[in-house]
Each structure stands twice: as structure tokens, then as C-alpha cells.
Write a protein that holds these residues in place. Sequence first.
Motif: not given
Length: 191
Positions: A127-128, A141-147, A75-78
Motif C-alpha cells: 500500500l505504501l 492518497l491511500i499510500s499517504l494515509f497508510v504512511g 481488516a483495514i488493510f484488506s
Amino acid sequence: MSFVRRRIDFRSQIKIVLTICAIVAGIEAVNLFSGRSLNQFGLIPRDIGALHGVIFAPLLHGSLIHFFSNIIPLAIFSILMLQHGLKRFVLVTISCILLSGALVWLFGRTAVHVGASGLIYGYFAYLLLAGMLSKEIKLILISLFVGFTYGGLIFGVLPSNPYVSWEGHLFGFISGIVCALLWGRQGRGSS
């Protein structure tokens, strides 16, 4: 391949994610109450009769714990994937399911592979990398959050537990990287 990225509102994004989760949860309920009988449609490497598992395996889970450990990151990654645009979300989803499933079918160990983790790892890798390649602040920012938040997932690509399809994780991750390299550089005007 390029597309014009059309922003979809957050309410529509939530509806899409809730629909996906409801479908996976509905299948989980049927599977649970049928004694996991649907897992016969899982992916069995190099078994022609189980090739359908490439499509069905991401919808099936081995236990309730397995289901709950997948549904939340799914759900989060979607939601985060939808920030890259609906068309790209659909394209990456289909590509990761097919590519990771085909690779598990070709190279995985003989077992029944089920679970959405291959797709989750595909989203994780996409996403990364794609945010960084896009050079868009929001996607970076999404990449950094996911990382920072989910970086520990990377260890799931290593063989550790004989009952976990690390092959699905590994090939999902590779699929996400491939998708990011193909479509991650396409910025706001092209996807």
C-alpha cells in the motif's frame, strides 16, 4: 502479468473483508478452546514436516491479544488493498503469504511462527509503494494515509521482543515491496 481492474462496490468489499475476518476468528475460537492445539500447524523454519506452516501460520495466533492486534489492521488493510482491484488483492495476498512464509522457513530463527503479521506487513509495504507507483490520485492518497497512520509499523521489522516473529514482519514487508514493484505501476486500465 496484467489484468483489467474491475471496480467492486463497497458492499462487496465489506462482505469479502468480513468473510476473511470470520474465517480467521473462527479458527482463533477453535484454537483458543483447544488450548492452542492448532499452533502445531505453525511454521517452524527448516523443518520439512512443518512446511505446511507457510500456508497455515497466518491463520493461527499465539494469544487473544495477538489475534486482536492482527485482526483490526488485517481488516483495514484488506479494504484498502481492494481499492487496487479484486484480482490484484488476491494475487498480492497469495504472493505475500507464500513468499514471506518461504523466507521465514528458510531464514527464520527456530521457533513456532504464527500470526497474520507477515501478510499485514506485506499489505503495508504494498500500500505504501504501489499507490505512488500507480500515479492514481486515489491510490496515492491511500499510500499517504497508510504512511501517516501506520508508519510506526516499520520498526516491527527489527528484532526487539524474543516472542515476536520480527522475521515474519521483515519478510512480509519485503514481499509487499516485491509485489508493488511487479504490479504497482499497472494503472486503472491494466488491473
